[in-house]
Design an enzyme around this catalytic site. Structure first.
Site, PDB file in Angstrom:
ATOM      1  N   HIS A   1      -3.457   7.034   2.902  1.00 54.25           N
ATOM      2  CA  HIS A   1      -3.845   5.747   2.309  1.00 54.25           C
ATOM      3  C   HIS A   1      -5.241   5.380   2.817  1.00 54.25           C
ATOM      4  CE1 HIS A   1      -4.111   1.667   1.137  1.00 54.25           C
ATOM      5  NE2 HIS A   1      -3.869   1.182   2.339  1.00 54.25           N
TER       6      HIS A   1
ATOM      7  N   ASN B   1     -10.301  -0.257  -0.145  1.00 50.30           N
ATOM      8  CA  ASN B   1      -8.840  -0.201  -0.070  1.00 50.30           C
ATOM      9  C   ASN B   1      -8.272  -0.706  -1.402  1.00 50.30           C
ATOM     10  OD1 ASN B   1      -6.112  -0.593   0.430  1.00 50.30           O
ATOM     11  ND2 ASN B   1      -6.410  -1.549   2.428  1.00 50.30           N
TER      12      ASN B   1
ATOM     13  N   CYS C   1       0.812  -1.234   0.000  1.00 57.12           N
ATOM     14  CA  CYS C   1       0.000   0.000   0.000  1.00 57.12           C
ATOM     15  C   CYS C   1       0.841   1.278   0.000  1.00 57.12           C
ATOM     16  CB  CYS C   1      -0.926   0.021   1.202  1.00 57.12           C
ATOM     17  SG  CYS C   1      -1.972  -1.419   1.303  1.00 57.12           S
TER      18      CYS C   1
HETATM   19  O1  UT7 Z   1      -3.949  -1.397   3.494  1.00 59.61           O
HETATM   20  C1  UT7 Z   1      -3.185  -1.653   4.630  1.00 59.61           C
HETATM   21  C2  UT7 Z   1      -3.525  -2.962   5.219  1.00 59.61           C
HETATM   22  N1  UT7 Z   1      -4.827  -3.149   5.754  1.00 59.61           N
HETATM   23  C3  UT7 Z   1      -5.357  -2.423   6.752  1.00 59.61           C
HETATM   24  O2  UT7 Z   1      -4.907  -1.377   7.111  1.00 59.61           O
HETATM   25  C4  UT7 Z   1      -6.533  -3.023   7.471  1.00 59.61           C
HETATM   26  C5  UT7 Z   1      -6.382  -2.838   8.955  1.00 59.61           C
HETATM   27  N2  UT7 Z   1      -7.403  -3.496   9.730  1.00 59.61           N
HETATM   28  C6  UT7 Z   1      -8.702  -3.112   9.726  1.00 59.61           C
HETATM   29  O3  UT7 Z   1      -9.091  -2.220   9.007  1.00 59.61           O
HETATM   30  C7  UT7 Z   1      -9.636  -3.788  10.689  1.00 59.61           C
HETATM   31  O4  UT7 Z   1      -8.897  -4.565  11.595  1.00 59.61           O
HETATM   32  C8  UT7 Z   1     -10.698  -4.677   9.979  1.00 59.61           C
HETATM   33  C9  UT7 Z   1     -11.699  -3.808   9.243  1.00 59.61           C
HETATM   34  C10 UT7 Z   1     -10.030  -5.651   9.044  1.00 59.61           C
HETATM   35  C11 UT7 Z   1     -11.469  -5.471  11.027  1.00 59.61           C
HETATM   36  O5  UT7 Z   1     -12.073  -4.591  11.970  1.00 59.61           O
HETATM   37  P1  UT7 Z   1     -11.869  -4.814  13.540  1.00 59.61           P
HETATM   38  O6  UT7 Z   1     -12.700  -3.813  14.205  1.00 59.61           O
HETATM   39  O7  UT7 Z   1     -10.396  -4.809  13.812  1.00 59.61           O
HETATM   40  O8  UT7 Z   1     -12.495  -6.224  13.732  1.00 59.61           O
HETATM   41  P2  UT7 Z   1     -11.828  -7.539  14.335  1.00 59.61           P
HETATM   42  O9  UT7 Z   1     -10.900  -8.147  13.337  1.00 59.61           O
HETATM   43  O10 UT7 Z   1     -11.309  -7.245  15.695  1.00 59.61           O
HETATM   44  O11 UT7 Z   1     -13.102  -8.455  14.453  1.00 59.61           O
HETATM   45  C12 UT7 Z   1     -14.204  -8.102  15.311  1.00 59.61           C
HETATM   46  C13 UT7 Z   1     -15.347  -9.071  15.052  1.00 59.61           C
HETATM   47  C14 UT7 Z   1     -14.889 -10.529  15.010  1.00 59.61           C
HETATM   48  O12 UT7 Z   1     -15.897 -11.309  15.588  1.00 59.61           O
HETATM   49  P3  UT7 Z   1     -15.765 -11.821  17.109  1.00 59.61           P
HETATM   50  O13 UT7 Z   1     -14.489 -12.595  17.164  1.00 59.61           O
HETATM   51  O14 UT7 Z   1     -15.717 -10.559  17.943  1.00 59.61           O
HETATM   52  O15 UT7 Z   1     -16.974 -12.625  17.293  1.00 59.61           O
HETATM   53  C15 UT7 Z   1     -14.832 -10.823  13.537  1.00 59.61           C
HETATM   54  O16 UT7 Z   1     -15.026 -12.175  13.260  1.00 59.61           O
HETATM   55  O17 UT7 Z   1     -15.897  -8.781  13.763  1.00 59.61           O
HETATM   56  C16 UT7 Z   1     -15.973  -9.988  13.003  1.00 59.61           C
HETATM   57  N3  UT7 Z   1     -15.876  -9.663  11.589  1.00 59.61           N
HETATM   58  C17 UT7 Z   1     -16.945  -9.355  10.847  1.00 59.61           C
HETATM   59  N4  UT7 Z   1     -18.256  -9.269  11.149  1.00 59.61           N
HETATM   60  C18 UT7 Z   1     -19.092  -8.920  10.161  1.00 59.61           C
HETATM   61  C19 UT7 Z   1     -14.772  -9.604  10.815  1.00 59.61           C
HETATM   62  N5  UT7 Z   1     -15.117  -9.263   9.554  1.00 59.61           N
HETATM   63  C20 UT7 Z   1     -16.455  -9.111   9.549  1.00 59.61           C
HETATM   64  C21 UT7 Z   1     -17.386  -8.762   8.553  1.00 59.61           C
HETATM   65  N6  UT7 Z   1     -18.693  -8.669   8.901  1.00 59.61           N
HETATM   66  N7  UT7 Z   1     -17.021  -8.500   7.269  1.00 59.61           N
END
Ligand code: UT7
Length: 330
Positions: A257, A287, A116
């Site tokens: 970004h 993204n 990125c």
């Molecule tokens: O481009 C550079 C590289 N990428 C990034 O910069 C991405 C950086 N990371 C993020 O943007 C975030 O971490 C995400 C958007 C990927 C995820 O958001 P989060 O608030 O960090 O969620 P999490 O991974 O902590 O997951 C929270 C919950 C989990 O469920 P449990 O374990 O709490 O029951 C996930 O399974 O959200 C769940 N989850 C979803 N739920 C509904 C993960 N993806 C989804 C989804 N829809 N698409």
């Protein structure tokens, strides 16, 4: 060697694939919702390239616009850099495919692999090529077809990524006060496993197993990546401002970004730049990795948010990890 600015951004171009995929399009096949995606990421829709489209074919259209805006011909390009994580082929570089498509016969063509942050790494390379006399005009493309490396059955990544290309002509010296005032790039290779593609390279060559186990797709430890993004983008903002000798108050537009609206908000808060001076396109493009900053710049220009004379701060973070920033007088 002359002093900064070694170069200015002379022209921009963008290519947006025509297919728009909205959050609700995932609801039927993944356990997710429009509400979760909007709240956790800020994304509402993204673009998907067609089966026949590649980074080089998409870049061809963006390049034509960038060259026309810069007022130069394709034969004026001394170098052509493509920043991408999704090359047309493993070998040779996508830049060479693009070179053949546009007929840039006087250019040295090569790819930059910095995920990125690739566009900012590319601009930094372009400045160096110009400062050392290799080129007077360098094309820097940030282009991705991330749908080709995204597991559409993995809800934690499928909803995040989109396709697209942005291209910029970087030309020697300053022009009408325009110029690149600073650049900063850095990496931490100890963190590769937080965001990577396990298979398909020499560490785990192509096999039937990798397709069965879906390890040819991107794997991301989202929460960990998020934390590092916030920390490193903050460092990158500080460093680009320091190197340019300007303060955050002087910045007219922050173009970060576009990974997640919460990372963007945190970066802006750290830098002390108010929301009205922060460009957001993650809602409409998702993204797009290396393409995200040039696509955002082109959007800002086309909507009148980016005007000549403005002081612009660019900042990015990506797999590797890599991060970088730049201050540009537009
Ligand atoms: O481009 C550079 C590289 N990428 C990034 O910069 C991405 C950086 N990371 C993020 O943007 C975030 O971490 C995400 C958007 C990927 C995820 O958001 P989060 O608030 O960090 O969620 P999490 O991974 O902590 O997951 C929270 C919950 C989990 O469920 P449990 O374990 O709490 O029951 C996930 O399974 O959200 C769940 N989850 C979803 N739920 C509904 C993960 N993806 C989804 C989804 N829809 N698409």
């Amino acid at each position: 060697m002359t002093a900064r600015p070694f170069a200015h951004l002379a022209g921009l171009g963008v290519y947006l694939p025509s297919r728009v995929v909205a959050n609700k399009d995932f609801e039927a096949r993944l356990e997710t919702s429009d509400q979760w995606i909007v709240e956790r990421t800020g994304i509402r829709e993204r673009r998907y390239a067609g089966a026949e489209e590649t980074v080089s074919t998409m870049a061809q259209a963006a390049t034509a616009t960038a060259l026309a805006r810069a007022g130069i011909g394709v034969e004026d390009l001394g170098a052509l850099i493509v920043a991408t994580a999704t090359p047309d082929h493993p070998l040779p570089s996508t830049a060479c495919y693009l070179q053949a498509l546009i007929g840039a016969r006087n250019a040295a063509a090569f790819d930059v692999a910095a995920a990125c942050s690739g566009f900012l790494f590319g601009i930094t390379m372009a400045e160096g090529l110009i400062a050392t006399g290799q080129a007077r005009h360098v094309l820097v493309v940030g282009g991705e077809k991330l749908t080709s490396i995204t597991d559409q059955d993995d809800r934690s990544t499928a909803i995040l990524f989109g396709d697209g290309v942005g291209a910029a002509v970087i030309s020697a010296g300053a022009k009408d006060g325009r110029g690149i005032l600073s650049t900063f790039i850095k990496s931490d290779g100890a963190l590769t496993n937080l965001l990577y593609i396990p298979s398909g390279g020499t560490a785990d060559p192509i096999s039937e197993r990798m397709v069965r186990e879906r390890t040819h797709y991107m794997k991301m430890a989202g929460r960990e990546v998020f934390k590092h993004a916030v920390l490193t983008m903050a460092e990158a903002c500080d460093e680009a401002l320091r190197r340019a000798g300007v303060t955050a108050e002087q910045i007219d537009l922050l173009v970060p970004h576009q990974a997640n609206i919460r990372i963007i908000d945190s970066t802006a808060k750290h830098a002390g730049i108010p929301a009205e001076k922060v460009l957001v396109t993650v809602d409409r493009y998702g993204n797009t990795s290396a393409a995200s900053i040039p696509m955002a710049l082109a959007y800002a220009e086309s909507t009148g948010r980016l005007k000549p004379g403005m002081l612009v701060l660019l900042v990015a973070f990506g797999a590797g990890f890599t991060w970088g920033s730049a201050v540009i007088r537009w």
